[in-house]
Design a protein around this motif. Sequence first.
Motif, PDB file in Angstrom:
ATOM      1  N   CYS A  19       2.685   7.250  10.358  1.00 38.20           N
ATOM      2  CA  CYS A  19       1.887   8.202   9.577  1.00 38.20           C
ATOM      3  C   CYS A  19       1.155   9.226  10.437  1.00 38.20           C
ATOM      4  O   CYS A  19       1.141  10.424  10.122  1.00 38.20           O
ATOM      5  CB  CYS A  19       0.907   7.427   8.699  1.00 38.20           C
ATOM      6  SG  CYS A  19       0.087   6.079   9.570  1.00 38.20           S
ATOM      7  N   GLU A  75       2.260   3.908  -3.268  1.00 45.43           N
ATOM      8  CA  GLU A  75       2.075   5.359  -3.118  1.00 45.43           C
ATOM      9  C   GLU A  75       3.406   6.092  -3.248  1.00 45.43           C
ATOM     10  O   GLU A  75       3.476   7.188  -3.804  1.00 45.43           O
ATOM     11  CB  GLU A  75       1.415   5.635  -1.752  1.00 45.43           C
ATOM     12  CG  GLU A  75       0.624   6.916  -1.695  1.00 45.43           C
ATOM     13  CD  GLU A  75      -0.356   7.072  -2.859  1.00 45.43           C
ATOM     14  OE1 GLU A  75      -0.343   8.148  -3.462  1.00 45.43           O
ATOM     15  OE2 GLU A  75      -1.095   6.108  -3.179  1.00 45.43           O
ATOM     16  N   SER A 110       0.836  -1.211   0.000  1.00 48.73           N
ATOM     17  CA  SER A 110       0.000   0.000   0.000  1.00 48.73           C
ATOM     18  C   SER A 110       0.865   1.254   0.000  1.00 48.73           C
ATOM     19  O   SER A 110       0.614   2.194  -0.739  1.00 48.73           O
ATOM     20  CB  SER A 110      -0.884   0.036   1.239  1.00 48.73           C
ATOM     21  OG  SER A 110      -1.663  -1.104   1.300  1.00 48.73           O
ATOM     22  N   ILE A 161      -6.687  -4.189   3.682  1.00 42.48           N
ATOM     23  CA  ILE A 161      -7.612  -3.707   2.643  1.00 42.48           C
ATOM     24  C   ILE A 161      -8.371  -4.890   2.035  1.00 42.48           C
ATOM     25  O   ILE A 161      -9.593  -4.853   1.882  1.00 42.48           O
ATOM     26  CB  ILE A 161      -6.848  -2.937   1.541  1.00 42.48           C
ATOM     27  CG1 ILE A 161      -6.219  -1.668   2.132  1.00 42.48           C
ATOM     28  CG2 ILE A 161      -7.763  -2.580   0.375  1.00 42.48           C
ATOM     29  CD1 ILE A 161      -5.186  -1.009   1.245  1.00 42.48           C
ATOM     30  N   GLU A 162      -7.634  -5.986   1.736  1.00 38.01           N
ATOM     31  CA  GLU A 162      -8.295  -7.144   1.143  1.00 38.01           C
ATOM     32  C   GLU A 162      -9.327  -7.735   2.100  1.00 38.01           C
ATOM     33  O   GLU A 162     -10.431  -8.095   1.705  1.00 38.01           O
ATOM     34  CB  GLU A 162      -7.265  -8.216   0.762  1.00 38.01           C
ATOM     35  CG  GLU A 162      -6.656  -7.948  -0.611  1.00 38.01           C
ATOM     36  CD  GLU A 162      -5.306  -8.625  -0.793  1.00 38.01           C
ATOM     37  OE1 GLU A 162      -5.063  -9.663  -0.139  1.00 38.01           O
ATOM     38  OE2 GLU A 162      -4.497  -8.100  -1.584  1.00 38.01           O
ATOM     39  N   GLN A 212      -7.517   4.969  13.070  1.00 43.52           N
ATOM     40  CA  GLN A 212      -6.789   4.609  11.849  1.00 43.52           C
ATOM     41  C   GLN A 212      -7.709   3.940  10.836  1.00 43.52           C
ATOM     42  O   GLN A 212      -8.564   3.140  11.190  1.00 43.52           O
ATOM     43  CB  GLN A 212      -5.667   3.628  12.211  1.00 43.52           C
ATOM     44  CG  GLN A 212      -4.740   4.131  13.298  1.00 43.52           C
ATOM     45  CD  GLN A 212      -3.461   4.735  12.745  1.00 43.52           C
ATOM     46  OE1 GLN A 212      -3.127   4.539  11.584  1.00 43.52           O
ATOM     47  NE2 GLN A 212      -2.742   5.460  13.573  1.00 43.52           N
ATOM     48  N   SER A 213      -7.468   4.249   9.581  1.00 43.63           N
ATOM     49  CA  SER A 213      -8.229   3.587   8.519  1.00 43.63           C
ATOM     50  C   SER A 213      -7.683   2.175   8.327  1.00 43.63           C
ATOM     51  O   SER A 213      -6.559   1.876   8.733  1.00 43.63           O
ATOM     52  CB  SER A 213      -8.095   4.373   7.214  1.00 43.63           C
ATOM     53  OG  SER A 213      -6.735   4.433   6.862  1.00 43.63           O
ATOM     54  N   VAL A 214      -8.480   1.329   7.685  1.00 44.43           N
ATOM     55  CA  VAL A 214      -8.077  -0.060   7.498  1.00 44.43           C
ATOM     56  C   VAL A 214      -6.822  -0.148   6.612  1.00 44.43           C
ATOM     57  O   VAL A 214      -6.023  -1.084   6.733  1.00 44.43           O
ATOM     58  CB  VAL A 214      -9.251  -0.900   6.941  1.00 44.43           C
ATOM     59  CG1 VAL A 214      -9.520  -0.566   5.471  1.00 44.43           C
ATOM     60  CG2 VAL A 214      -8.986  -2.381   7.100  1.00 44.43           C
ATOM     61  N   SER A 215      -6.617   0.849   5.766  1.00 43.46           N
ATOM     62  CA  SER A 215      -5.428   0.821   4.904  1.00 43.46           C
ATOM     63  C   SER A 215      -4.144   0.913   5.723  1.00 43.46           C
ATOM     64  O   SER A 215      -3.071   0.571   5.229  1.00 43.46           O
ATOM     65  CB  SER A 215      -5.481   1.952   3.871  1.00 43.46           C
ATOM     66  OG  SER A 215      -5.494   3.196   4.533  1.00 43.46           O
ATOM     67  N   GLY A 216      -4.267   1.336   6.970  1.00 41.08           N
ATOM     68  CA  GLY A 216      -3.104   1.366   7.861  1.00 41.08           C
ATOM     69  C   GLY A 216      -2.536  -0.027   8.087  1.00 41.08           C
ATOM     70  O   GLY A 216      -1.379  -0.184   8.490  1.00 41.08           O
ATOM     71  N   GLY A 219      -2.174  -2.124   5.629  1.00 38.71           N
ATOM     72  CA  GLY A 219      -1.569  -2.558   4.369  1.00 38.71           C
ATOM     73  C   GLY A 219      -2.506  -3.369   3.497  1.00 38.71           C
ATOM     74  O   GLY A 219      -3.722  -3.432   3.729  1.00 38.71           O
ATOM     75  N   ASN A 220      -1.924  -4.027   2.482  1.00 41.06           N
ATOM     76  CA  ASN A 220      -2.714  -4.795   1.509  1.00 41.06           C
ATOM     77  C   ASN A 220      -3.616  -5.823   2.205  1.00 41.06           C
ATOM     78  O   ASN A 220      -4.765  -5.996   1.827  1.00 41.06           O
ATOM     79  CB  ASN A 220      -1.789  -5.559   0.550  1.00 41.06           C
ATOM     80  CG  ASN A 220      -1.146  -4.627  -0.477  1.00 41.06           C
ATOM     81  OD1 ASN A 220      -1.603  -3.504  -0.654  1.00 41.06           O
ATOM     82  ND2 ASN A 220      -0.102  -5.102  -1.138  1.00 41.06           N
TER      83      ASN A 220
END
Length: 169
Positions: free
Chosen positions: A130, A17, A13, A167-168, A157-161, A163-164
């Motif tokens: 972050c 970026e 992720s 998110i999956e 924190q968002s779920v993207s924190g 990583g992949n």
Amino acid sequence: MGYKVVVVGATGSVGREMLNILAEREFPADDVVALASRRSLGKEVSYGDNTLKAQVLEHFDFKGIDIALFSAGSSVSKQWALKVAAQGAVVIDNSSFFRMHPDVPLIVPEVNGEALAGYTKKNIIANPNCSTVQLVVALKPLHDRARIKRVVVSTYQSVSGAGNGGIEE
Ligand SMILES: NC(=O)c1ccc[n+]([C@@H]2O[C@H](COP(=O)([O-])OP(=O)(O)OC[C@H]3O[C@@H](n4cnc5c(N)ncnc54)[C@H](OP(=O)(O)O)[C@@H]3O)[C@@H](O)[C@H]2O)c1
């Protein structure tokens, strides 16, 4: 002549970026290499209008590399960063591994860019996590005006924190 740059964790992720930002800012790179684990051999990642094929970290020859952006987690940084730095690349590490290391400056350029000079001890620069990066950018002018002694923070924190994998899931 531009820099030779590798992104370790380029399929992640954050790594993807990093490639986006290098392209977006037209970072003066002659060569950008995407590295990941064996699982990602040949996987394609975008770098501006180009597509890079991921190569395997452990098979890569770092000779001649100027900058190695590490974003593959602490265990990868622990195993590889010192070796890569010893071969001459400046390692900028996004994991937590070197954050408290006395010979590795922990840098947010807008806040303590002057501490960067200390990177030569290990050829490694660490960056904070972050939520800390964005917080200290906002706190710095307040601190300059009226010394801050203590900060109490809650982060959401968002779920993207995660990583992949996060998110999956
Ligand atoms: N996500 C965030 O918002 C965030 C924010 C700040 C800091 N970070 C930090 O950034 C780092 C990466 O996070 P992420 O969210 O991008 O994780 P991620 O999406 O899970 O990606 C991990 C990357 O590391 C690679 N990798 C894992 N093990 C490897 C190995 N043994 N050898 C080579 N490459 C390996 C993966 O390659 P494969 O695809 O081949 O597995 C992938 O490219 C972590 O240290 C994390 O704490 C993340």
